[in-house]
Scaffold this active site. Sequence first.
Site: not given
Ligand code: GLP
Length: 267
Positions: A138, A143, A67, A136
Amino acid sequence: MNLRICHAVDEAAAATAEIIVEQLRRKPASVLGLPTGQTALPIYDALVRLHRAGRAEFSQVHTLNLDEFVGLCSTDPRSFRGFMEQHLFRHINVQADHVHFLDGDARDTGRECARYERVIASLGGIDLQLLGVGRNGHIGFNEPAHDLHLRTHRVRLRLETRRANAGTFEGKVSAVPREALSMGMATILQAASIVLVALGRSKARAVASAFSERISTDRPVSFLQLHPNVTVIVDRAAAAGLPATLLRSHVESNLQRRARAPSRRRR
Ligand code: GLP
């Protein structure tokens, strides 16, 4: 889904990096789907160490990130592209033209999403998709919603997701883009194998929903149960919400594996 519960973050990162190294050993020209985020950091550190030790070779690898924020160009250090350059790409021998990214600054984001799907198809699909998970539930930026988009698409980010990403924007939630481009659920589920990593207590609910019998668009991570080859790697804190029956069977299968290990060595 295969579950691995690790004692600490380092162990989880090392276990994940070993799975990637094994994938590269089997297929040096692997196509890797990659995430950004705090969870990915110790994994990328472990991969960089393995690369420096001569155990991880990326010269034939293609990478596709999940993304990107809408409105940020690839040279913006706050972009996911910037994150990947800083923490992984500049430290390994991946070829620049083998690094594939969504262009968050594209004028026509619809076309950009369609282009990304064509790139994935032209590479023959993703061999190994590494995933983190949002609190959440995702994955990528899919989302919780009434329905989930199948393919790469433009998405409106939830406030909690923008809060979780504020660190890169000097802590200012208002500075975090409101939209992003993300691979869709079908794009992710079509990877040949998936490794989901979740670390810390804040991910316990999301991890529990990954194993919940209720597959729901409210918890995109629950859709991973539809995939035949998923490994979930968690630390103890992230495993805290898993049902006791699942934890018991995990302990039992570990004990059986250990019991079998010495006889295998003797042979
Ligand atoms: C972000 C990314 C995801 C990631 C997630 C968890 O928003 N778009 O690809 O896996 O949130 O992030 P973190 O590892 O910092 O908790």
